[in-house]
Design an enzyme around this catalytic site. Structure first.
Site, PDB file in Angstrom:
ATOM      1  N   CYS A  11       0.808  -1.228   0.000  1.00  0.00           N
ATOM      2  CA  CYS A  11       0.000   0.000   0.000  1.00  0.00           C
ATOM      3  C   CYS A  11       0.836   1.270   0.000  1.00  0.00           C
ATOM      4  CB  CYS A  11      -0.943  -0.015   1.192  1.00  0.00           C
ATOM      5  SG  CYS A  11      -1.953  -1.518   1.250  1.00  0.00           S
ATOM      6  N   HIS A  59      -2.547   8.118   6.076  1.00  0.00           N
ATOM      7  CA  HIS A  59      -2.795   6.788   5.510  1.00  0.00           C
ATOM      8  C   HIS A  59      -4.133   6.264   6.019  1.00  0.00           C
ATOM      9  CE1 HIS A  59      -1.856   2.996   3.640  1.00  0.00           C
ATOM     10  NE2 HIS A  59      -1.977   2.348   4.792  1.00  0.00           N
ATOM     11  N   GLU A  79      -0.186   4.946  13.190  1.00  0.00           N
ATOM     12  CA  GLU A  79       0.158   6.173  12.452  1.00  0.00           C
ATOM     13  C   GLU A  79       0.098   7.388  13.372  1.00  0.00           C
ATOM     14  OE1 GLU A  79      -0.888   8.579   8.331  1.00  0.00           O
ATOM     15  OE2 GLU A  79      -2.297   7.063   9.064  1.00  0.00           O
ATOM     16  N   LYS A 104      -9.491   7.943   2.741  1.00  0.00           N
ATOM     17  CA  LYS A 104      -9.945   6.574   2.488  1.00  0.00           C
ATOM     18  C   LYS A 104     -11.364   6.340   2.994  1.00  0.00           C
ATOM     19  CE  LYS A 104      -5.466   4.184   2.357  1.00  0.00           C
ATOM     20  NZ  LYS A 104      -4.565   5.334   2.641  1.00  0.00           N
ATOM     21  N   HIS A 135      -9.871   1.765   0.207  1.00  0.00           N
ATOM     22  CA  HIS A 135      -8.412   1.602   0.164  1.00  0.00           C
ATOM     23  C   HIS A 135      -8.012   1.010  -1.181  1.00  0.00           C
ATOM     24  CE1 HIS A 135      -4.372   1.064   1.129  1.00  0.00           C
ATOM     25  NE2 HIS A 135      -4.448   0.351   2.246  1.00  0.00           N
ATOM     26  N   PHE A 166       1.869  -3.410   3.918  1.00  0.00           N
ATOM     27  CA  PHE A 166       2.298  -4.716   4.413  1.00  0.00           C
ATOM     28  C   PHE A 166       3.772  -4.928   4.054  1.00  0.00           C
ATOM     29  CE2 PHE A 166      -2.027  -7.173   4.412  1.00  0.00           C
ATOM     30  CZ  PHE A 166      -2.468  -6.366   5.431  1.00  0.00           C
TER      31      PHE A 166
END
Length: 411
Positions: free
Chosen positions: A162, A302, A313, A334, A339, A399
């Site tokens: 991502c 994010h 975050e 998002k 996403h 990830f």
């Protein structure tokens, strides 16, 4: 001497709209791109999550029949966004050997791969299409764009989950600084609304379970957040040096100050809860450009709407800005787009570019009760950002522990 790098074109196809401007205006208006899935495979495979943020405009509406047959949906989205961005930049007449492509995807041609496997099992190897491998390659979108534009300087692909397309933007900045091209089209795409990824993400407890209310399912920072919503689409930006843009009379949206990437080296799916590597990426993106942390006027986070990710975050933001982070307007877009995985950083960078151009921070929808552990100034309705020079950052984390941050400012 460092060169000034500017944005001269934007393009997108997203769950909010078929173009960059349509997506931006829907975002400002608080639209949710998440809807109930109506494909027959939802019932056939009994997938546990029956909603996703699908692209509003089908690729078949904007591409030729041959293009849709010979390109995976991932590449179809990429080509659509790239063409819009290139046209928006004025379709610049540049030596093909000075045009580069820095593109990204998180997964690649998933639909092609899995459809081909089904064909092999059910109908045998002779029925597998000869274009299967070119269509499933992760570099397929970059290749399609480079051939469409005649870009011969280079065509590169970033695959960092991502964080992929924010990394592609950071790399484009470096490639322009190095003089490898005069103009670069950067961005990212993803097309993974398919029963297998949905089942897998659901098994990980990563997806929201709000099947009965899709529009409010993605709710970053809310105490009731329970996972992200899978999205699809693409976004592209055209980048060039300031001198090159001025020489050809191009309009300029914003200036890209640079980007930074780091690695958690912590866990394959979970972020480092302390956020130290993510913090280093933010600090480097800002300070390497010669700015102070106190110069940041806006953050596009994010913020996937997962219980663990949003906190991690926030910890990283706190590490960077200290208590001052409570006074910086934060948007978590998002909530509206879902996403887009490998395409997320590109559309969020585009939103930052528009935020700076129009001096307005877009809203975070679905935030009804903010997590008391997250002390951020979350923008919940369009908010003016003020006059003077503005600096903003866009965060992307993936990830594998990938962290990427891009910094932009007004021109």
């Amino acid at each position: 001497m460092s060169k000034r790098i500017v944005v001269t074109g934007i393009g997108a196809t997203t769950p909010l709209g078929g173009t960059a401007e349509e997506s931006w205006h829907a975002l400002l208006n608080g639209v949710s791109g998440n809807r109930t899935l109506e494909q027959e495979w939802v019932e056939k495979w009994q997938v546990p999550i029956t909603m996703a943020a699908q692209a509003v405009v089908p690729s078949a509406d904007v591409l030729t029949r041959q293009e849709t047959k010979r390109l995976d949906p991932n590449s179809q989205f990429a080509l659509t966004a790239a063409r819009e961005a290139w046209a928006d930049a004025g379709a610049p007449e540049v030596d093909p050997e000075r045009i580069g492509v820095d593109w990204a995807t998180g997964i690649g041609g998933l639909w092609t791969l899995l459809d081909a496997w089904d064909t092999l099992r059910e109908r045998g190897p002779r029925r597998v299409l000869p274009m299967t491998v070119p269509m499933l390659m992760p570099n397929g979108p970059a290749a399609a764009i480079s051939m469409d534009l005649g870009a011969r300087a280079f065509s590169r692909t970033d695959v960092s989950a991502c964080a992929s397309s924010t990394e592609s933007i950071a790399n484009a900045y470096d490639h322009l600084q190095a003089g490898l091209a005069d103009i670069i089209l950067a961005g990212g795409s993803e097309a993974c609304i398919h029963p297998l990824p949905i089942a897998s993400f659901a098994a990980m407890q990563a997806l929201s379970k709000r099947n009965d209310d899709p529009a409010t399912a993605s709710r970053p920072y809310d105490v009731t957040r329970d996972g992200f919503v899978l999205g699809e689409g693409a976004a592209a930006i055209v980048l060039e040096t300031y001198e090159h843009a001025i020489a050809r009379g191009a309009k300029i949206y914003a200036e890209l100050l640079g980007g930074s990437v780091t690695s958690d080296a912590y866990h394959i799916t979970a972020p480092d809860p302390e956020g130290s590597a993510a913090a280093r990426a933010m600090i480097a993106a800002i300070t390497n450009a010669g700015f102070a942390l106190s110069d940041v006027a806006h953050i596009n986070a994010h913020a996937t709407s997962t219980p663990v990710g949003d906190i991690a975050e926030y910890n990283a933001l706190r590490r960077v800005f200290g208590e001052a982070v409570e006074g910086i307007p934060v948007s978590a877009t998002k909530a509206s787009t879902g996403h887009l995985l490998g395409g997320a950083g590109a559309i969020e960078a585009l939103f930052v570019i528009k935020s700076l151009q129009e001096r307005i921070a877009p809203p975070t929808i679905n935030l009804t009760e903010q997590d008391p552990e997250i002390h951020l100034d979350v923008v919940t309705s369009p908010r003016p950002l003020g006059d003077g020079e503005l600096l903003a950052i866009s965060n992307s984390f993936g990830f594998g522990g990938h962290n990427a941050v891009a910094a932009f400012k007004t021109v």
